[in-house]
Scaffold this motif. Structure first.
Motif, PDB file in Angstrom:
ATOM      1  N   GLU A   1      20.830  59.334  17.877  1.00 17.84           N
ATOM      2  CA  GLU A   1      20.888  60.150  16.659  1.00 17.84           C
ATOM      3  C   GLU A   1      20.829  61.636  17.010  1.00 17.84           C
ATOM      4  O   GLU A   1      21.515  62.455  16.404  1.00 17.84           O
ATOM      5  CB  GLU A   1      19.719  59.819  15.716  1.00 17.84           C
ATOM      6  CG  GLU A   1      19.867  58.509  14.974  1.00 17.84           C
ATOM      7  CD  GLU A   1      19.106  57.374  15.636  1.00 17.84           C
ATOM      8  OE1 GLU A   1      19.024  57.349  16.889  1.00 17.84           O
ATOM      9  OE2 GLU A   1      18.598  56.503  14.915  1.00 17.84           O
TER      10      GLU A   1
ATOM     11  N   GLN B   1      22.303  66.303   9.873  1.00 15.88           N
ATOM     12  CA  GLN B   1      21.219  65.370  10.217  1.00 15.88           C
ATOM     13  C   GLN B   1      21.720  63.944  10.338  1.00 15.88           C
ATOM     14  O   GLN B   1      21.165  63.136  11.079  1.00 15.88           O
ATOM     15  CB  GLN B   1      20.102  65.455   9.175  1.00 15.88           C
ATOM     16  CG  GLN B   1      19.354  66.782   9.237  1.00 15.88           C
ATOM     17  CD  GLN B   1      18.325  66.884   8.145  1.00 15.88           C
ATOM     18  OE1 GLN B   1      17.452  66.042   8.043  1.00 15.88           O
ATOM     19  NE2 GLN B   1      18.439  67.902   7.315  1.00 15.88           N
TER      20      GLN B   1
ATOM     21  N   LYS C   1      12.051  67.592  15.114  1.00 16.07           N
ATOM     22  CA  LYS C   1      10.717  67.145  14.689  1.00 16.07           C
ATOM     23  C   LYS C   1      10.676  65.626  14.495  1.00 16.07           C
ATOM     24  O   LYS C   1       9.714  64.963  14.869  1.00 16.07           O
ATOM     25  CB  LYS C   1      10.317  67.857  13.400  1.00 16.07           C
ATOM     26  CG  LYS C   1      10.107  69.344  13.648  1.00 16.07           C
ATOM     27  CD  LYS C   1       9.155  69.974  12.655  1.00 16.07           C
ATOM     28  CE  LYS C   1       8.730  71.362  13.110  1.00 16.07           C
ATOM     29  NZ  LYS C   1       9.441  72.431  12.421  1.00 16.07           N
ATOM     30  N   LYS C   2      11.759  65.088  13.917  1.00 16.82           N
ATOM     31  CA  LYS C   2      11.816  63.626  13.717  1.00 16.82           C
ATOM     32  C   LYS C   2      11.830  62.901  15.057  1.00 16.82           C
ATOM     33  O   LYS C   2      11.198  61.866  15.237  1.00 16.82           O
ATOM     34  CB  LYS C   2      13.095  63.250  12.942  1.00 16.82           C
ATOM     35  CG  LYS C   2      13.011  63.543  11.457  1.00 16.82           C
ATOM     36  CD  LYS C   2      14.226  62.971  10.757  1.00 16.82           C
ATOM     37  CE  LYS C   2      14.187  63.264   9.272  1.00 16.82           C
ATOM     38  NZ  LYS C   2      15.500  63.050   8.646  1.00 16.82           N
ATOM     39  N   PHE C   3      12.565  63.502  16.011  1.00 17.92           N
ATOM     40  CA  PHE C   3      12.665  62.912  17.344  1.00 17.92           C
ATOM     41  C   PHE C   3      11.289  62.906  18.015  1.00 17.92           C
ATOM     42  O   PHE C   3      10.885  61.921  18.622  1.00 17.92           O
ATOM     43  CB  PHE C   3      13.679  63.708  18.167  1.00 17.92           C
ATOM     44  CG  PHE C   3      13.877  63.210  19.572  1.00 17.92           C
ATOM     45  CD1 PHE C   3      14.308  61.915  19.817  1.00 17.92           C
ATOM     46  CD2 PHE C   3      13.641  64.036  20.658  1.00 17.92           C
ATOM     47  CE1 PHE C   3      14.492  61.462  21.116  1.00 17.92           C
ATOM     48  CE2 PHE C   3      13.816  63.593  21.957  1.00 17.92           C
ATOM     49  CZ  PHE C   3      14.244  62.304  22.184  1.00 17.92           C
ATOM     50  N   LYS C   4      10.580  64.003  17.826  1.00 15.80           N
ATOM     51  CA  LYS C   4       9.252  64.138  18.416  1.00 15.80           C
ATOM     52  C   LYS C   4       8.299  63.072  17.866  1.00 15.80           C
ATOM     53  O   LYS C   4       7.439  62.557  18.574  1.00 15.80           O
ATOM     54  CB  LYS C   4       8.721  65.534  18.093  1.00 15.80           C
ATOM     55  CG  LYS C   4       7.608  66.004  18.985  1.00 15.80           C
ATOM     56  CD  LYS C   4       7.278  67.449  18.681  1.00 15.80           C
ATOM     57  CE  LYS C   4       5.945  67.838  19.287  1.00 15.80           C
ATOM     58  NZ  LYS C   4       5.569  69.188  18.895  1.00 15.80           N
ATOM     59  N   LYS C   5       8.495  62.747  16.594  1.00 11.45           N
ATOM     60  CA  LYS C   5       7.622  61.743  15.954  1.00 11.45           C
ATOM     61  C   LYS C   5       8.121  60.311  16.145  1.00 11.45           C
ATOM     62  O   LYS C   5       7.632  59.387  15.510  1.00 11.45           O
ATOM     63  CB  LYS C   5       7.542  62.021  14.444  1.00 11.45           C
ATOM     64  CG  LYS C   5       6.671  63.215  14.091  1.00 11.45           C
ATOM     65  CD  LYS C   5       6.376  63.261  12.593  1.00 11.45           C
ATOM     66  CE  LYS C   5       7.655  63.446  11.793  1.00 11.45           C
ATOM     67  NZ  LYS C   5       7.455  63.821  10.393  1.00 11.45           N
ATOM     68  N   ASN C   6       9.195  60.173  16.939  1.00 13.38           N
ATOM     69  CA  ASN C   6       9.829  58.860  17.154  1.00 13.38           C
ATOM     70  C   ASN C   6      10.399  58.261  15.870  1.00 13.38           C
ATOM     71  O   ASN C   6      10.545  57.043  15.754  1.00 13.38           O
ATOM     72  CB  ASN C   6       8.849  57.854  17.763  1.00 13.38           C
ATOM     73  CG  ASN C   6       8.519  58.201  19.188  1.00 13.38           C
ATOM     74  OD1 ASN C   6       9.385  58.677  19.930  1.00 13.38           O
ATOM     75  ND2 ASN C   6       7.284  57.998  19.587  1.00 13.38           N
ATOM     76  N   ALA C   7      10.722  59.119  14.888  1.00 11.91           N
ATOM     77  CA  ALA C   7      11.335  58.626  13.654  1.00 11.91           C
ATOM     78  C   ALA C   7      12.832  58.380  13.869  1.00 11.91           C
ATOM     79  O   ALA C   7      13.443  57.596  13.151  1.00 11.91           O
ATOM     80  CB  ALA C   7      11.124  59.627  12.527  1.00 11.91           C
ATOM     81  N   ILE C   8      13.402  59.069  14.872  1.00 15.43           N
ATOM     82  CA  ILE C   8      14.788  58.810  15.274  1.00 15.43           C
ATOM     83  C   ILE C   8      14.836  58.782  16.800  1.00 15.43           C
ATOM     84  O   ILE C   8      13.878  59.197  17.452  1.00 15.43           O
ATOM     85  CB  ILE C   8      15.764  59.889  14.744  1.00 15.43           C
ATOM     86  CG1 ILE C   8      15.311  61.290  15.191  1.00 15.43           C
ATOM     87  CG2 ILE C   8      15.897  59.838  13.226  1.00 15.43           C
ATOM     88  CD1 ILE C   8      16.369  62.335  14.948  1.00 15.43           C
ATOM     89  N   TYR C   9      15.966  58.316  17.356  1.00 20.77           N
ATOM     90  CA  TYR C   9      16.051  58.145  18.797  1.00 20.77           C
ATOM     91  C   TYR C   9      17.195  58.958  19.412  1.00 20.77           C
ATOM     92  O   TYR C   9      17.936  59.629  18.699  1.00 20.77           O
ATOM     93  CB  TYR C   9      16.175  56.659  19.131  1.00 20.77           C
ATOM     94  CG  TYR C   9      14.949  55.911  18.662  1.00 20.77           C
ATOM     95  CD1 TYR C   9      13.770  55.958  19.392  1.00 20.77           C
ATOM     96  CD2 TYR C   9      14.953  55.223  17.445  1.00 20.77           C
ATOM     97  CE1 TYR C   9      12.623  55.321  18.951  1.00 20.77           C
ATOM     98  CE2 TYR C   9      13.809  54.578  16.994  1.00 20.77           C
ATOM     99  CZ  TYR C   9      12.643  54.631  17.755  1.00 20.77           C
ATOM    100  OH  TYR C   9      11.509  54.010  17.316  1.00 20.77           O
TER     101      TYR C   9
END
Ligand code: B1M
Length: 209
Positions: free
Chosen positions: A60, A12, A49-57
């Motif tokens: 990453e 991750q 999932k993080k990418f989908k939530k815009n928590a990472i770009y």
């Protein structure tokens, strides 16, 4: 357990050298490759999932995917091709005239993480190349990406050629890319449209169920 948790954590974080070392160490210590693979896929799922939530770009996601692929290279030779089970086969590419491949690569990676066998044709793929690949690989899903309003029409042309060749009913068609809408997908006779890479893979999994 510790080693698997560490593999997940470093994947991750996109630390490919660590992921590589720990994957080799886990195998040396007698871990079943399937357990390691599950760990990698779960970690990639978290990334998705993080990418989908815009928590990472995007960067990453790309470095995590590189770490994933490096670990996969170590594990792949251990997978007996006769017992290897895939969720299904996906042929993917960016349509003719279009060189944008970042989104397509993300979709490809999410598919791989989900357990699909992916045949990546690359960019600037003609109707003929898509259709021949669907035929040759007996693909379950054809995934097309387009980033330009001037090239998205080539999705429609590919679907037409599949119809002409009598192959349309044998393959599910999933399309995406910035200018694509669900309305456009409906108009050209594609089966599915998704807005992002993570939901493309989730959608593909549902298609196979
Ligand atoms: Co281009 N470009 N570009 N470009 N470029 C856009 C797309 C543009 C919107 C920029 C703008 O003007 N604002 C515009 C298109 C306008 C339009 O038609 N509506 C444009 C243009 C005009 C052009 C050129 C014509 C510029 C020129 O030369 N005059 C030229 C065309 C080249 C060609 O393809 N023939 C061109 C060239 C390039 C670069 C080569 C410089 C580079 C591409 C590098 C590469 O891909 N290796 C580039 C880039 C980087 C962009 C932008 C800046 C970013 C695209 C990107 O990678 N986004 C883009 C502007 C923008 O979007 N902000 C732009 C990140 C990526 C993760 O998102 O690909 O949308 P995206 O993928 C998303 C979703 O769309 C979805 O999942 C991803 C997210 O999870 N998705 C799918 C994608 N495919 C999917 C498939 C699916 C499901 C989901 O199922 C199969």
């Amino acid at each position: 357990n510790n080693t698997l948790n560490e593999i997940s954590k470093y994947l991750q974080e996109g630390q490919s050298i660590k992921v590589r070392e720990l994957t080799i160490a886990a195998l040396d210590n007698g871990y079943d490759y399937k357990k390691i693979l599950d760990t990698l896929i779960e970690a990639m799922d978290i990334i998705g999932k993080k990418f989908k939530k815009n928590a990472i770009y995007v960067p990453e996601v790309l470095i995590a995917s590189r770490a994933f692929n490096i670990a996969l290279d170590i594990i792949s030779p251990l997978i007996d091709p006769n017992t290897r089970t895939y969720l299904g086969k996906v042929v993917i590419g960016t349509v003719k005239g279009d060189l944008h491949d970042i989104g397509k690569n993300l979709v490809k990676m999410m598919f791989t993480g989900m357990g699909f066998e992916v045949i990546d044709l690359g960019v600037d793929i003609s109707e003929r190349q898509f259709v021949d690949a669907v035929k040759e690989h007996e693909a379950d899903i054809l995934a097309m990406s387009a980033l330009l309003t001037t090239t998205m029409v080539n999705m429609k042309n590919t679907i037409k050629l599949l119809e002409v060749e009598g192959l349309r009913d044998q393959v599910k068609i999933l399309i995406g890319g910035a200018p694509i809408t669900s309305n456009y997908a409906r108009t050209i006779g594609a089966d599915y449209y998704t807005t992002d890479a993570a939901s493309a893979a989730e959608m593909a999994k549902e298609i196979m169920n």
